[in-house]
Motif scaffolding. Sequence first.
Motif, PDB file in Angstrom:
ATOM      1  N   GLY A   1       1.013  -1.492   0.014  1.00 48.96           N
ATOM      2  CA  GLY A   1      -0.124   0.254   0.552  1.00 48.96           C
ATOM      3  C   GLY A   1       0.968   1.155  -0.487  1.00 48.96           C
ATOM      4  O   GLY A   1       0.887   2.199  -0.601  1.00 48.96           O
ATOM      5  N   ILE A   2       2.157   1.662   0.970  1.00 49.25           N
ATOM      6  CA  ILE A   2       3.320   2.253   0.457  1.00 49.25           C
ATOM      7  C   ILE A   2       3.831   2.588  -0.785  1.00 49.25           C
ATOM      8  O   ILE A   2       3.016   3.721  -1.410  1.00 49.25           O
ATOM      9  N   LEU A   3       4.004   1.215  -0.940  1.00 51.61           N
ATOM     10  CA  LEU A   3       4.908   1.973  -1.977  1.00 51.61           C
ATOM     11  C   LEU A   3       4.150   2.044  -3.760  1.00 51.61           C
ATOM     12  O   LEU A   3       4.637   2.644  -4.323  1.00 51.61           O
ATOM     13  N   GLY A   4       2.558   1.786  -3.700  1.00 52.90           N
ATOM     14  CA  GLY A   4       2.140   2.087  -3.965  1.00 52.90           C
ATOM     15  C   GLY A   4       1.543   3.174  -4.680  1.00 52.90           C
ATOM     16  O   GLY A   4       1.024   3.309  -5.714  1.00 52.90           O
ATOM     17  N   TYR A   5       1.659   3.625  -3.199  1.00 49.97           N
ATOM     18  CA  TYR A   5       0.922   4.988  -3.361  1.00 49.97           C
ATOM     19  C   TYR A   5       2.241   6.592  -4.227  1.00 49.97           C
ATOM     20  O   TYR A   5       2.400   7.121  -4.631  1.00 49.97           O
ATOM     21  N   PHE A   6       3.328   6.243  -2.970  1.00 43.76           N
ATOM     22  CA  PHE A   6       4.511   6.581  -4.335  1.00 43.76           C
ATOM     23  C   PHE A   6       4.803   6.703  -5.733  1.00 43.76           C
ATOM     24  O   PHE A   6       4.820   6.922  -6.355  1.00 43.76           O
ATOM     25  N   PHE A   7       4.456   5.075  -5.965  1.00 42.56           N
ATOM     26  CA  PHE A   7       4.952   5.055  -7.593  1.00 42.56           C
ATOM     27  C   PHE A   7       3.741   4.867  -8.312  1.00 42.56           C
ATOM     28  O   PHE A   7       4.183   5.733  -9.582  1.00 42.56           O
ATOM     29  N   PHE A   8       2.621   5.277  -8.146  1.00 48.30           N
ATOM     30  CA  PHE A   8       1.621   5.403  -8.741  1.00 48.30           C
ATOM     31  C   PHE A   8       0.637   6.521  -8.544  1.00 48.30           C
ATOM     32  O   PHE A   8       0.177   7.190  -9.542  1.00 48.30           O
ATOM     33  N   ARG A   9       0.638   7.098  -7.207  1.00 48.24           N
ATOM     34  CA  ARG A   9       0.417   8.149  -6.831  1.00 48.24           C
ATOM     35  C   ARG A   9      -1.482   8.444  -7.025  1.00 48.24           C
ATOM     36  O   ARG A   9      -1.969   9.248  -7.247  1.00 48.24           O
ATOM     37  N   ASN A  10      -2.232   6.752  -7.064  1.00 46.23           N
ATOM     38  CA  ASN A  10      -2.984   6.567  -6.869  1.00 46.23           C
ATOM     39  C   ASN A  10      -3.554   5.887  -5.526  1.00 46.23           C
ATOM     40  O   ASN A  10      -2.717   4.327  -5.200  1.00 46.23           O
ATOM     41  N   LEU A  11      -5.254   5.815  -4.843  1.00 50.67           N
ATOM     42  CA  LEU A  11      -5.195   5.563  -3.149  1.00 50.67           C
ATOM     43  C   LEU A  11      -5.222   3.461  -4.126  1.00 50.67           C
ATOM     44  O   LEU A  11      -5.154   2.737  -3.078  1.00 50.67           O
ATOM     45  N   PHE A  12      -5.869   3.679  -5.138  1.00 52.85           N
ATOM     46  CA  PHE A  12      -6.474   2.458  -5.250  1.00 52.85           C
ATOM     47  C   PHE A  12      -6.777   1.064  -6.216  1.00 52.85           C
ATOM     48  O   PHE A  12      -6.296  -0.164  -6.266  1.00 52.85           O
ATOM     49  N   VAL A  13      -4.872   1.617  -6.854  1.00 52.63           N
ATOM     50  CA  VAL A  13      -4.148   0.335  -7.489  1.00 52.63           C
ATOM     51  C   VAL A  13      -3.549  -0.652  -6.754  1.00 52.63           C
ATOM     52  O   VAL A  13      -3.871  -1.634  -6.613  1.00 52.63           O
ATOM     53  N   SER A  14      -2.593  -0.694  -5.464  1.00 52.03           N
ATOM     54  CA  SER A  14      -2.267  -1.746  -5.109  1.00 52.03           C
ATOM     55  C   SER A  14      -3.633  -1.900  -4.042  1.00 52.03           C
ATOM     56  O   SER A  14      -2.922  -3.765  -4.332  1.00 52.03           O
ATOM     57  N   PRO A  15      -4.309  -1.627  -4.045  1.00 49.27           N
ATOM     58  CA  PRO A  15      -5.709  -2.237  -2.826  1.00 49.27           C
ATOM     59  C   PRO A  15      -5.557  -3.831  -4.272  1.00 49.27           C
ATOM     60  O   PRO A  15      -6.283  -4.411  -3.534  1.00 49.27           O
ATOM     61  N   ILE A  16      -6.214  -3.107  -5.506  1.00 47.75           N
ATOM     62  CA  ILE A  16      -6.351  -3.683  -6.622  1.00 47.75           C
ATOM     63  C   ILE A  16      -5.563  -5.294  -6.784  1.00 47.75           C
ATOM     64  O   ILE A  16      -5.916  -6.302  -6.917  1.00 47.75           O
ATOM     65  N   PHE A  17      -3.878  -4.686  -6.613  1.00 45.38           N
ATOM     66  CA  PHE A  17      -2.781  -5.748  -6.741  1.00 45.38           C
ATOM     67  C   PHE A  17      -3.376  -6.896  -5.404  1.00 45.38           C
ATOM     68  O   PHE A  17      -2.813  -7.885  -5.758  1.00 45.38           O
ATOM     69  N   VAL A  18      -3.055  -6.522  -4.337  1.00 44.69           N
ATOM     70  CA  VAL A  18      -3.416  -7.226  -3.387  1.00 44.69           C
ATOM     71  C   VAL A  18      -4.787  -8.005  -3.058  1.00 44.69           C
ATOM     72  O   VAL A  18      -4.146  -9.264  -3.323  1.00 44.69           O
ATOM     73  N   PHE A  19      -5.943  -7.595  -3.704  1.00 40.98           N
ATOM     74  CA  PHE A  19      -7.336  -8.302  -3.862  1.00 40.98           C
ATOM     75  C   PHE A  19      -7.006  -9.817  -4.594  1.00 40.98           C
ATOM     76  O   PHE A  19      -7.345 -10.790  -4.564  1.00 40.98           O
ATOM     77  N   LEU A  20      -6.675  -8.977  -6.201  1.00 37.63           N
ATOM     78  CA  LEU A  20      -6.158 -10.302  -6.749  1.00 37.63           C
ATOM     79  C   LEU A  20      -5.313 -10.913  -6.930  1.00 37.63           C
ATOM     80  O   LEU A  20      -5.143 -12.164  -6.966  1.00 37.63           O
ATOM     81  N   SER A  21      -4.069 -10.558  -6.283  1.00 40.59           N
ATOM     82  CA  SER A  21      -2.866 -11.901  -5.978  1.00 40.59           C
ATOM     83  C   SER A  21      -3.572 -12.420  -4.588  1.00 40.59           C
ATOM     84  O   SER A  21      -3.774 -13.347  -4.628  1.00 40.59           O
TER      85      SER A  21
END
Length: 75
Positions: A14-34
Amino acid sequence: MVLVGFPILSIIAGILGYFFFRNLFVSPIFVFLSALVATFTVFNDSFLLWVFVYTCLAFLSGLGIKIFKENKGPI
């Protein structure tokens, strides 16, 4: 792993996903799918509850970083 390892990985994602993508929803979607794929391939159906917990942890960690960054200023 379920109580310590995966939550820590979700928070870091979640932390790295926000820093890389500047979007709150990219990393939770990745975590959810994986985690969802892991539920049906590696674990059993009882792991499905943890999928939602890890998704919430990833979202809340990204949200916390976003709030911290907005209050502190540019890093």
